[in-house]
Design a protein around this motif. Structure first.
Motif, PDB file in Angstrom:
ATOM      1  N   LYS A   1     -15.469   1.427  -7.101  1.00  0.00           N
ATOM      2  CA  LYS A   1     -15.014   1.907  -5.798  1.00  0.00           C
ATOM      3  C   LYS A   1     -15.761   1.200  -4.673  1.00  0.00           C
ATOM      4  O   LYS A   1     -16.886   0.733  -4.824  1.00  0.00           O
TER       5      LYS A   1
ATOM      6  N   ARG B   1     -12.210   3.689  -2.055  1.00  0.00           N
ATOM      7  CA  ARG B   1     -11.003   3.041  -2.548  1.00  0.00           C
ATOM      8  C   ARG B   1     -11.352   2.213  -3.780  1.00  0.00           C
ATOM      9  O   ARG B   1     -12.489   1.763  -3.935  1.00  0.00           O
TER      10      ARG B   1
ATOM     11  N   THR C   1       0.831  -1.200   0.000  1.00  0.00           N
ATOM     12  CA  THR C   1       0.000   0.000   0.000  1.00  0.00           C
ATOM     13  C   THR C   1       0.864   1.248   0.000  1.00  0.00           C
ATOM     14  O   THR C   1       0.377   2.341   0.263  1.00  0.00           O
TER      15      THR C   1
END
Length: 531
Positions: A499, A504, A186
């Protein structure tokens, strides 16, 4: 022969020089280097670097292709208590800049043709490290300067004889030896801190698997900036065996080398086997051998074993902890990655960290008996280090299940990483490079199953309002910041990305949807081919 597992790679080298000095240790470019040859070269290079001011704790960037000098440099740096930072020769742009800014090396050991790449990256960095010394490997001494850094050759460093100099005593197992950058998930790639004891532990972790004996040969083609060939070298040394290394993987030459060197074992990644299996059939294999690696394409497993008369032993490990799971002789076949190696305890848990039943997928947690067997942490990232360990268990970020026979089956990844031809590619890093382009609004990179094992990279891109995206130009642009193996095979321009409720990108939805007919395949696009 039994060697103490309390050794490190450097104390083991000293022992090997004493009891097997004239035996072959490394074959590179068809040149054989004995244990004594390597021991002398490492001490000479360490002495020369000490004369030039390298001290314990200094970071040294190693940007070298596979070569005997790459081995000397790795061990000479560690010999002084400094920290080697190996980097792929394909590292460019932001990925190379990230490593330089994170580790801030004082010394760079590099081939002449790559110095200009480092210089270009440093010129574009607002907070570039102060590099004091550039050591060039090779005869071509036309390297540009890096600021005020002294530039010399590795030969000159090793040949310096301006009086006796005493090397420091060999270091404790807890001393940091290496910072090796693994894939980011990430965020940007993280520097995995490996101790001297990490290499010492690995020397014997696979004894029951490889069954490697004195004088036998083990073959590896992966680059020394990766953990696989490094551990092949220490495992060979612990057995007083011979490591056969090549500069790069060649599908057409691979099995010919295996036969020519009459190797006992070879180390591979799954994509290699597919390509080797496609080569024209030659003479039958001269004897049965062991192959050890990961991600074997199930479709070719049996055919490959029968054609080449090998036992393929699949395993699971990572840079953070290499010695986790592996198949054993007599317990191998497609469909699992074996069982725990000695000294390793695992748990498989759900999202609440509760143990799951056999057959149920869950995240793999691992804990070694020997603290040296696992990384010391992530360089300059204490939060990521703490997050990786919870309740004294290391969270691998990978999903597995335990089968009825007790062995472990690999299922997939929790983390957002893509495995491409033996390389871990950070989806975040690919997306960051793409999102820098003015015409890009947002992007998402995912892995999709590849024809030859592992994954290919698929990139979905949304254009800024009023702008038009050209996938070919986009790919050329991001090639300035990404190594070749991180460039997407597929690029699809889409109107929007799915999303989650937290806004996200829903990558699970992207994976389920897959590519449409609008996706451009850069392996088959006319005039493009593979980069």
């Amino acid at each position: 022969m039994t060697v103490s597992t309390r050794h490190t790679h450097l104390t083991e080298l000293r022992a090997a020089v004493e009891d097997a000095g004239d035996e072959a240790f490394v074959v590179m470019d068809d040149v054989t280097h004995t244990y004594a040859d390597v021991g002398r070269a490492v001490d000479r290079l360490a002495s020369g670097l000490l004369r030039l001011g390298l001290t314990a704790g200094d970071r040294v960037l190693l940007m070298l292709p596979n070569s005997i000098e790459a081995l000397w440099a790795w061990w000479a740096v560690d010999r002084l208590g400094a920290i080697d930072v190996p980097v792929s020769v394909e590292a460019v742009g932001s990925s190379l800049r990230h490593v330089l800014l994170e580790t801030r090396p004082r010394v760079v050991i590099v081939t002449a043709d790559l110095v200009s790449r480092i210089a270009d990256v440093m010129q574009r960095a607002s907070d570039a490290p102060e590099i004091d010394l550039v050591v060039v490997v090779g005869d071509d001494f036309g390297a540009p300067r890096l600021g005020t850094a002294q530039v010399t050759t590795i030969s000159a460093v090793m040949d310096a004889q301006d009086g006796a100099i005493e090397l420091p005593t060999l270091l404790a197992r807890s001393t940091t030896a290496t910072v090796m950058f693994s894939s980011g998930t990430t965020g940007p790639p993280k520097g995995v801190m490996l101790s001297h004891g990490y290499y010492g532990h690995a020397m014997h972790a696979y004894d029951e698997v490889l069954e490697l004996g004195q004088g036998q040969r083990i073959y590896c083609t992966q680059p020394l900036c990766h953990i696989d060939p490094r551990l092949v070298l220490v495992q060979a040394m612990a057995s007083r065996a011979t490591a056969i290394l090549t500069r790069r993987f060649s599908a057409s030459a691979y099995w010919a080398d295996v036969e020519r060197y009459d190797v006992h074992a070879f180390v591979y990644i799954g994509a290699m086997l597919h390509l080797i299996n496609k080569q024209p059939r030659g003479a039958s294999s001269s004897r049965r051998r062991i192959g050890m690696g990961s991600a074997i394409p199930p479709s070719i497993h049996r055919a490959f074993c029968e054609r080449f008369d090998v036992d393929l032993l699949e395993g699971y490990g990572m840079t953070e902890m290499y010695t986790i799971l592996c198949q054993y002789p007599g317990e191998h076949g497609p469909g699992d990655v074996g069982r725990e190696l000695p000294g390793t305890t695992i748990r498989i848990v759900d999202g609440e960290d509760e143990l799951v039943d056999d057959g149920v997928p869950g995240q793999l947690l691992v804990r070694p008996d020997d603290p040296s067997a696992i990384m010391q942490g992530y360089w300059n990232q204490p939060e990521a280090t703490v997050a990786a360990w919870q309740g004294l268990w290391f969270r691998t970020g990978d999903v597995v299940r335990r089968l009825a026979n007790g062995r472990i089956q690999y299922v997939g990844r929790v983390k957002d990483s893509i495995r491409r031809r033996g390389e871990n590619v950070s989806a975040w890093e690919v997306e960051t490079a793409v999102n820098r382009l003015d015409e890009v609004l947002e992007s998402a990179a995912i892995g999709i199953p590849a024809d030859v094992g592992d994954e290919d990279i698929a990139l979905f891109v949304v254009a800024r309002p009023g702008m038009v995206l050209d996938p070919a130009k986009m790919r050329d642009a991001i090639a300035r910041d990404l190594p070749r193996f991180a460039l997407p095979r597929y690029i699809e321009v889409v109107d929007s990305l799915p999303k989650t409720s937290s806004e996200r990108v829903a990558k699970a939805t992207l994976r389920e949807r897959g590519l449409s007919a609008r996706a451009l395949d850069f392996d088959t696009a006319p005039g493009r081919g593979r980069r």
